[in-house]
Design a protein around this motif. Structure first.
Motif, short mmCIF file in Angstrom:
data_model
loop_
_atom_site.label_atom_id
_atom_site.label_comp_id
_atom_site.label_asym_id
_atom_site.label_seq_id
_atom_site.Cartn_x
_atom_site.Cartn_y
_atom_site.Cartn_z
N LEU A 58 -4.00 19.71 3.19
CA LEU A 58 -2.64 19.17 3.32
C LEU A 58 -2.55 17.66 3.13
CD1 LEU A 58 -1.22 21.16 6.40
CD2 LEU A 58 -0.74 21.53 3.97
N GLU A 59 -3.51 16.94 3.70
CA GLU A 59 -3.36 15.48 3.75
C GLU A 59 -3.41 14.82 2.37
OE1 GLU A 59 -4.86 11.79 6.55
OE2 GLU A 59 -5.00 13.86 7.23
N PRO A 60 -4.29 15.22 1.47
CA PRO A 60 -4.25 14.61 0.13
C PRO A 60 -2.91 14.84 -0.57
CG PRO A 60 -6.37 15.66 0.48
CD PRO A 60 -5.49 16.07 1.63
N ALA A 61 -2.33 16.03 -0.39
CA ALA A 61 -1.02 16.30 -0.99
C ALA A 61 0.04 15.39 -0.39
CB ALA A 61 -0.64 17.76 -0.79
N ALA A 62 -0.01 15.20 0.92
CA ALA A 62 0.94 14.31 1.57
C ALA A 62 0.76 12.87 1.09
CB ALA A 62 0.77 14.38 3.09
N THR A 63 -0.50 12.47 0.88
CA THR A 63 -0.79 11.11 0.42
C THR A 63 -0.25 10.88 -0.99
OG1 THR A 63 -2.79 11.11 1.78
CG2 THR A 63 -2.62 9.40 0.11
N ALA A 64 -0.38 11.88 -1.85
CA ALA A 64 0.18 11.78 -3.20
C ALA A 64 1.69 11.65 -3.15
CB ALA A 64 -0.22 13.02 -4.02
N MET A 65 2.33 12.41 -2.28
CA MET A 65 3.78 12.32 -2.13
C MET A 65 4.19 10.95 -1.60
SD MET A 65 4.24 16.14 -0.53
CE MET A 65 6.00 16.07 -0.21
N ALA A 66 3.39 10.42 -0.68
CA ALA A 66 3.69 9.09 -0.12
C ALA A 66 3.63 8.01 -1.19
CB ALA A 66 2.71 8.77 1.01
N ALA A 67 2.74 8.19 -2.17
CA ALA A 67 2.61 7.19 -3.24
C ALA A 67 3.87 7.10 -4.10
CB ALA A 67 1.40 7.53 -4.12
N THR A 68 4.68 8.12 -4.10
CA THR A 68 5.92 8.09 -4.88
C THR A 68 7.15 7.91 -4.02
OG1 THR A 68 6.18 10.51 -4.81
CG2 THR A 68 4.89 9.59 -6.63
N ARG A 69 7.03 8.13 -2.70
CA ARG A 69 8.22 8.15 -1.86
C ARG A 69 8.30 7.06 -0.79
NH1 ARG A 69 8.84 14.68 -0.55
NH2 ARG A 69 9.04 15.37 -2.73
N ALA A 110 -3.86 2.53 -3.73
CA ALA A 110 -3.31 3.52 -4.66
C ALA A 110 -1.85 3.82 -4.35
CB ALA A 110 -4.13 4.81 -4.59
N ILE A 111 -1.50 3.88 -3.07
CA ILE A 111 -0.10 4.10 -2.70
C ILE A 111 0.75 2.92 -3.17
CG2 ILE A 111 1.51 4.26 -0.74
CD1 ILE A 111 -0.64 5.87 0.74
N GLU A 112 0.24 1.72 -2.93
CA GLU A 112 0.98 0.52 -3.31
C GLU A 112 1.15 0.43 -4.83
OE1 GLU A 112 1.08 -3.86 -1.41
OE2 GLU A 112 -0.86 -3.28 -2.27
#
Length: 224
Positions: free
Chosen positions: A100-111, A195-197
């Motif tokens: 779950l957490e990697p998917a959430a992290t990918a979503m955070a990078a766009t949102r 990466a998020i930034e």
């Protein structure tokens, strides 16, 4: 199916179908029992069970209401179950985090908003300054919580919140026993925030996977 289970399913069906919505008051006990073809006793037991998992709110002298049904509220029961697991089943919770957490992290990078990313970056400095392993784990939990909720999906955020408790002792244990665990954790955190930034969801997801997989690998070796 036990009569109480049947009663629970019938009330659930009313909520799922839209007959009852968040904040709605249930009909009088006698009327609802007749409508659903249930005994009043089985209906009471169903209401009691659904109130324990925060689907219904029993207000003395007022009536019984459907709660807001917000994910954070409904996950309370799951957190209770999760908290009971203190043996090697913690590994199973880490496996779920790895999914779950990697998917959430990918979503955070766009949102995530720019302000939230700046707050996350500032939180890294708090992690750097943590004086002990216990303090580091506490701030680490908040770091991951910020990312999970930064996904913009409250269900994922609540699920990951509920999975944090059983893995907390493992994080402390790792920090105390594994060489360079703290330094490695900090480096991976920085890579995730970078990466998020940079708005790179694939990179953010990859670093998150590496981060959680490292914890999982260490835990497997420690438990064996």
């Amino acid at each position: 199916m036990a009569v109480t289970d049947e009663a629970i399913m019938k009330i659930k069906d009313m909520i799922v179908s839209g007959d009852l919505g968040p904040g709605d008051r249930l009909p009088r006990e006698a009327d609802l029992a007749e409508r659903l073809g249930l005994s009043r006793n089985s209906l009471r037991e169903a209401v009691k069970a659904l109130s324990l998992i925060h689907v219904l709110d029993v207000r003395q002298g007022d009536g019984t209401y459907v709660t807001s049904l917000e994910p954070s509220l409904l996950m309370g029961a799951m957190e209770f179950v999760v908290d009971l697991h203190r043996d090697d089943t913690v590994l199973q919770f880490v496996e779920v985090r790895r999914i779950l957490e990697p998917a959430a992290t990918a979503m955070a990078a766009t949102r995530m908003s720019e302000a939230d990313i700046a707050d996350l970056r500032e939180h890294l400095r708090t992690l750097d300054a943590a004086p002990s392993v216990d303090d580091l784990v506490a701030t680490d939990l908040e770091f991951h919580r910020k990312i999970a909720h930064g996904s913009g999906n409250p269900v994922i955020g609540s699920l990951l919140d509920s999975l944090s408790a059983p893995t907390q002792w493992a994080r402390v244990w790792r920090g105390l026993t594994q060489t360079n665990a703290v330094e490695r954790t900090m480096a991976e955190h920085r890579a995730i925030v970078d990466a998020i930034e940079a708005r790179q969801p694939d990179v953010a997801q990859s670093w998150s996977t590496i981060h959680i997989a490292g914890i999982e690998l260490w835990l497997r070796e420690a438990l064996s």
